[in-house]
Design a protein around this motif. Structure first.
Motif, PDB file in Angstrom:
ATOM      1  N   UNK A 128       0.861  -1.043  -0.074  1.00  0.00           N
ATOM      2  CA  UNK A 128       0.216   0.000  -0.087  1.00  0.00           C
ATOM      3  C   UNK A 128       0.919   1.238   0.012  1.00  0.00           C
ATOM      4  N   UNK A 129       1.189   1.736  -1.075  1.00  0.00           N
ATOM      5  CA  UNK A 129       2.178   3.050  -1.325  1.00  0.00           C
ATOM      6  C   UNK A 129       1.448   4.038  -2.351  1.00  0.00           C
TER       7      UNK A 129
ATOM      8  N   UNK B 157      -1.649   8.561  -6.925  1.00  0.00           N
ATOM      9  CA  UNK B 157      -2.478   7.558  -6.928  1.00  0.00           C
ATOM     10  C   UNK B 157      -1.999   6.511  -5.768  1.00  0.00           C
ATOM     11  N   UNK B 158      -2.824   5.904  -5.180  1.00  0.00           N
ATOM     12  CA  UNK B 158      -2.678   4.754  -4.377  1.00  0.00           C
ATOM     13  C   UNK B 158      -2.422   3.652  -4.845  1.00  0.00           C
ATOM     14  N   UNK B 159      -1.283   2.930  -4.851  1.00  0.00           N
ATOM     15  CA  UNK B 159      -0.849   1.748  -5.393  1.00  0.00           C
ATOM     16  C   UNK B 159      -1.024   0.551  -4.515  1.00  0.00           C
TER      17      UNK B 159
ATOM     18  N   UNK C  55      -6.195   9.150  -4.073  1.00  0.00           N
ATOM     19  CA  UNK C  55      -5.528   9.555  -2.968  1.00  0.00           C
ATOM     20  C   UNK C  55      -6.411  10.233  -1.948  1.00  0.00           C
ATOM     21  N   UNK C  56      -7.291  11.034  -2.289  1.00  0.00           N
ATOM     22  CA  UNK C  56      -8.204  11.851  -1.587  1.00  0.00           C
ATOM     23  C   UNK C  56      -9.410  11.183  -1.258  1.00  0.00           C
ATOM     24  N   UNK C  57     -10.260  10.684  -2.291  1.00  0.00           N
ATOM     25  CA  UNK C  57     -11.426   9.894  -1.934  1.00  0.00           C
ATOM     26  C   UNK C  57     -11.480   8.330  -1.520  1.00  0.00           C
ATOM     27  N   UNK C  58     -10.304   7.884  -1.922  1.00  0.00           N
ATOM     28  CA  UNK C  58     -10.155   6.456  -1.652  1.00  0.00           C
ATOM     29  C   UNK C  58     -10.920   5.581  -2.552  1.00  0.00           C
TER      30      UNK C  58
END
Length: 1078
Positions: A932-933, A948-950, A962-965
């Motif tokens: 989770x990075x 972006x969340x990888x 990244x903001x809203x998930x």
């Protein structure tokens, strides 16, 4: 132990006299004194032959326990001390074994304990009869009928807190085994006038107070009642609460008892609705109102109470209101309607309340009878229990006391007749000569009251039926005319009065000399109470009620069944009921319980001799004793008599082998008792005078003392002999044990002496042998030494020849061995640390040990690496495996690799599980998260980056905002074909997707991350684990990336230092994306 404590005879340990027949001398004073002495010692029961006298203790005594029931079960009547259980057992056994119907007559004045006595009789019979589910149910129903009838038929009076205001006769029916089948209850003359008026210090019937105290608020609202007693005119307030009585708890008991007896829920509710209606009737008040014709009529003041009564009973309000204001008289074909004045309206209201309650009580008795009646039609045995009001002499005595005392006169008459009959039958049965007994026969008093032509009841009925003005005064005048000459009747104008005009008698009164004493009756109210009229308009109004129970209580209100015949009077109805009762009692074997009240204060430990004397007189107890003693005062069967007194004669003691009668004859002849003092019956001995019996008891007591002395003497002799024999036996045992001990001790001494001698001899022999062996050994050693020296000389001689030939070789081998030994000892002291990265190693001392030195260094390094690895946990092993995998993939290929070696692989750089911001993202992913990075996704159009969340799981690669998930892309690992990156010191990498897959519709992904080595390694390992295929890792400074339908070349060049150490990405043209790496 309990059985041992029970008395074996009525005469044992007797407190005064247990049977009044044995009282000597017999007088009123000794009779009362005997009762008082027994009462002081809590002996509340005393016999007069088979009659039980019960003195109310006004407290609980421990004499009714289950153990007491077992004590009196199947025992002779005179076998134990007097008790109500003895009479109950005698009656039950006579019914069961001799097939004789029984009746138990319980009499006494109010407060004497009649109701409690009847309960005790029923509880005893229930305890000793058979068991079983059906039998237990019948017993429980019979017992639980009492609380219901007590609630509706009992009230607090000045003399008794639980006075029965009705007479009750219960026939308990049994089968041939003696098990109860059911019962039938008859009630007599409920005191219904108490419903509308109570004397000072007394209460209405219990049920009114129980309902208001124990009903729930919901039930009270339904019945339109309030809990406050003062709201109801029919309830007296000066004694509304009774000390020690919990009306609320009693209400719950009554409801439970009704359920056990068999009342349905709707029946119980209907009964309570009728009770509530009676209460509320008392609150209806009237006011006078003049009519045009000058006649007075009555009107209801407040119609709210009338409205609530009508709602409870479902009666049309206008119908009931008219019935309280008008009276319709029918004669043949004519109907006359007249108005009621206020006094008449109040009379109508009270008459309705009394009739409603008395009919409800009769319905309750009939309903209980339906539940407890025997279900089988086989022949039944019957035990009747009569609990009826006792003789009453109040300050003001009216019609109710007259009727009650008439009933007691009839009971006294049948008591005397049946007692004499029983006495005569026993004499005839035993063959004893019968002598006539003079006694007062109260038949003349009964005839004064019940004679069909000139009896008081007949004249009262005649006066009630006579046309014209009928008053209590006219009734008294008629009594003065007809009964003036009767010796037991007195009035102010009667001829039996002391003077022509007896001023000791008040006006409007008459006096009757009953068997129990003179009673003054107030004639006021006799006519009205005997008439007991209820206006037909009220009967018809009740019949029109929608309430099923009330409608059934007034069948005469049915217009289709109008009967113009006058209903029977209360006196004639009661007279018929008493006649039926007397006829019923005469068919049964009677058993009597006479209840006595010791004081008027309802207090324990107080014995009022004057009050008890009065009750003894009107119960005729002294006369009863004289009847029993007129012939023979005491009688007893031959067997128990012989068993009790056999020790007084040598011929009958200790065992008599002949018939019991012969033994008694021998006994009495031996004691020289005069012949006129006793007679022999067929099965019993009859003793005329109590003094003879007491003489026998004194002789028996003296003889028992002599026997006790003899038994003590014999016992002491036996005890001493037994003790002597025991001591003699003990002495023999002790002597035997001592001789055994002495011999054993002597034997041990001899044995120990023998062992000492043996040890000395064996020691001497051993030492002798030892000396011989030592001498032999020294000889052998000398020979061996000489031989060794000789052989050594020979060997040295030969060795000198051999040594001279091989000396150089031996010296070389010895020197080499010493050098190797020194080398290993030095290596031991110069060993480096156990750290695998420690490259220190001692220098070799000699050139010829070079290969050995290197091999030792290699072996030592492998050994310490293994030792280091053995310290790892499973998690550390996994981390080092990943580090090893990264080394194989990127070492010497990627310039970024060396800087990643010292960094631990964490995987979850974002705390998704703990951060509430990512709760939605966490809920959307069900698999385990490996990475989770936050990465920078390179825009295909301009080369700019977006955060972006990888996320990497076991089966998928996901990208989220990244903001809203919110998840933007989801790529299965099977669709990932290759990962491309440069060889330089940057974090750019491309993820190539399988062509034609759903995830590849927008093309490959180009990312930038600070943890490139870790992400690529974990992606490689996860893909290998899931697909069993190695992921292709391409390391090149120039590679192609698929962007939608186009392929773009990503080229890495050395850039300037304007942006510091951060690589930059720019789109040069449609086919080239250039990344400048510092």
């Amino acid at each position: 132990m309990a059985k041992m404590e029970v008395k074996t005879s009525l005469l044992d340990n007797m407190i005064r006299v247990g049977d009044m027949v044995l009282l000597e001398p017999l007088s009123e004073e000794t009779f009362i004194n005997n009762l008082k002495r027994r009462f002081d010692y809590n002996e509340i029961y005393t016999y007069i032959g088979s009659v039980v006298i019960s003195v109310n203790p006004y407290r609980s005594l421990p004499i009714y326990s289950p153990e007491k029931v077992e004590d009196y079960r199947n025992r002779n009547f005179y076998e134990l001390s007097p008790h109500i259980f003895a009479l109950s057992d005698e009656a039950y056994r006579s019914l069961r074994d001799q097939d004789k119907d029984q009746c138990i007559l319980i009499t006494g004045e109010s407060g004497a304990g009649k109701t409690e006595a009847s309960k005790l009789v029923m509880s005893y019979v229930a305890a000793v009869c058979g068991k079983g589910a059906e039998v237990n149910q019948v017993k429980e129903q019979l017992l639980q009928s009492n609380p219901v009838l007590e609630a509706f038929g009992n009230a607090k009076t000045v003399r008794n807190d639980n006075s029965s205001r009705f007479g009750k006769y219960m026939d308990i029916e049994f089968d041939f085994k003696g098990d109860p089948l059911g019962g039938v209850i008859s009630n007599y003359l409920l005191e219904k006038s108490r419903v509308v008026k109570q004397p000072r210090g007394e209460r209405n019937f219990h049920v009114f107070y129980q309902l208001l105290s124990g009903a729930s608020e919901e039930l009270l609202d339904k019945l339109k009642l309030e809990r406050d007693f003062s709201r109801y005119n029919y309830l007296s307030l000066d004694s509304a609460t009774v000390n020690g009585v919990d009306d609320a708890a009693n209400f719950r008991t009554v409801r439970n008892a009704m359920q056990i007896v068999g009342f349905m829920d709707h029946e119980a509710e209907s009964v309570l609705e009728v009770v509530a209606a009676v209460l509320k009737l008392g609150n209806i008040e009237f006011k006078p109102e003049s009519r045009v014709n000058g006649l007075d009529e009555s009107k209801i003041k407040d119609k709210n109470e009338l409205k609530e009564i009508c709602e409870l009973t479902s009666i049309d309000q206008s119908v009931l209101e008219r019935a309280f204001s008008f009276r319709t008289v029918e004669a043949k074909q004519e109907k006359v309607s007249t108005t009621l004045n206020v006094a008449q309206a109040y009379y109508a209201r009270d008459a309705l309340a009394k009739n409603l309650y008395s009919r409800l009580f009769s319905w309750l008795v009939n309903r209980i009878n339906e539940s407890i009646k025997a279900q089988t039609k086989v022949r039944k045995k019957v035990m009747g229990v009569l609990d009826i009001y006792g003789f009453e002499i109040f300050e003001d005595n009216s019609f109710e006391q007259f009727i009650i005392n008439y009933c007691n006169e009839k009971l006294q008459q049948i008591f005397i007749e049946l007692t004499l009959k029983e006495e005569q039958e026993e004499y005839i049965r035993e063959g004893i000569e019968w002598t006539h007994i003079d006694y007062f026969n109260n038949a003349i008093i009964c005839d004064l009251i019940e004679n069909n032509t000139n009896g008081i009841l007949a004249m009262l009925d005649e006066e009630c039926l006579r046309p014209g003005t009928v008053t209590d005064e006219t009734f008294l005048e008629k009594l003065n005319q007809v009964c003036a000459t009767h010796q037991h009747f007195e009035s102010r104008m009667s001829k039996c009065s002391r003077f022509l005009n007896d001023t000791s008698l008040p006006h409007s009164c008459f006096r009757i000399q009953h068997y129990a004493g003179k009673v003054l009756y107030q004639v006021e109210g006799f006519v009205d109470k005997n008439n007991d009229l209820l206006y037909r308009d009220l009967s018809q109004a009740m019949w029109k009620a929608g309430h099923a129970l009330i409608k059934s209580l007034f069948p005469e209100g049915n217009p289709a069944k109008i009967n113009l015949k006058r209903p029977p009077t209360a006196g004639s109805q009661f007279k018929a009921s008493v006649a039926t009762l007397m006829k019923n009692l005469q068919t049964k074997n009677p058993n009597y319980i006479r209840c006595i009240k010791p004081n008027d204060k309802k207090a324990a430990h107080i014995f009022s001799e004057a009050l008890v004397c009065h009750q003894i007189r009107y119960l005729g107890l002294l006369e009863n004793v004289r009847v029993r003693r007129a012939g023979y005062a005491f009688r007893q069967a031959y067997e128990p008599c012989l068993e009790r007194y056999k020790m007084l004669c040598k011929q009958t003691w200790p065992h008599w082998k002949g018939p019991a009668r012969a033994g008694v004859e021998v006994l009495f002849n031996e004691l020289e008792i005069p012949m006129e003092e006793y007679s022999f019956g067929r099965s019993k001995i009859f003793i005329r005078n109590p003094r003879t019996l007491f003489k026998l008891e004194d002789l028996r007591k003296q003889r028992l003392e002599d026997l006790a002395t003899l038994i003590q003497k014999i016992y002491r002799g036996w005890k001493c002999r037994t003790r002597f024999l025991l001591m003699k036996k003990s002495q023999i045992v002790i002597a035997a044990w001592y001789r055994r001990f002495a011999q054993k001790k002597r034997y041990h001494q001899i044995k120990s002496s023998a062992l000492v001698i043996q040890s000395y001899i064996r020691g001497w022999k051993a030492r002798k042998i030892l000396r011989e062996l030592k001498h032999q050994k020294r000889c052998e050693e000398a020979v061996t030494t000489i031989a060794a020296y000789w052989h050594g000389t020979q060997v040295r001689r030969e060795y000198r020849k051999f040594f001279r030939a091989n000396a150089g070789k031996k010296i070389y081998e010895f020197t080499l061995q010493r050098i190797m030994q020194k080398y290993f000892l030095e290596m031991k002291n110069k060993m480096p640390s156990l750290s695998p990265i420690d490259k220190n190693w001692p220098s070799r001392p000699y050139l010829f040990l070079d290969s050995t030195h290197k091999e030792l260094k290699r072996i030592f390094h492998l050994w310490r690496c293994k030792k280091y690895r053995d310290q790892f946990t499973d998690q550390q092993k996994l981390i080092y495996e990943e580090k090893l995998e990264a080394s194989e993939l990127f070492k010497d290929k990627k310039a970024l690799y060396p800087s990643s070696v010292g960094q631990p692989f964490q995987g979850a750089y974002l705390e998704i599980n703990k951060n509430p911001k990512y709760k939605k993202l966490k809920d959307a992913i069900e698999e385990k998260i490996i990475i989770a990075e936050v990465v920078n996704k390179i825009n295909r159009a301009n080369g700019k980056s977006t955060s972006r969340i990888f996320l990497l799981t076991n089966n998928n690669l996901l990208l989220a905002d990244q903001k809203s998930g919110q998840i933007k892309s989801e790529v299965p690992l099977v669709d990932v074909t290759k990962v491309s990156m440069s060889s330089q010191n940057d974090g750019f990498f491309a993820v190539h997707l399988k062509e034609g897959s759903e995830a590849a519709s927008k093309g490959d992904f180009l990312f930038s991350s600070d943890h490139l080595i870790e992400m690529a390694t974990k992606l490689y390992r996860t893909t290998l684990s899931q697909t069993k295929q190695k992921l292709n890792i391409e390391i090149s400074d120039e590679f192609l990336v698929q962007f939608r339908q186009d392929k773009v070349c990503v080229k890495f060049i050395q850039g300037n230092q304007k942006n510091g150490s951060v690589p930059t990405c720019k789109r040069k043209n449609n086919r080239l994306l250039e990344v400048a790496v510092p």
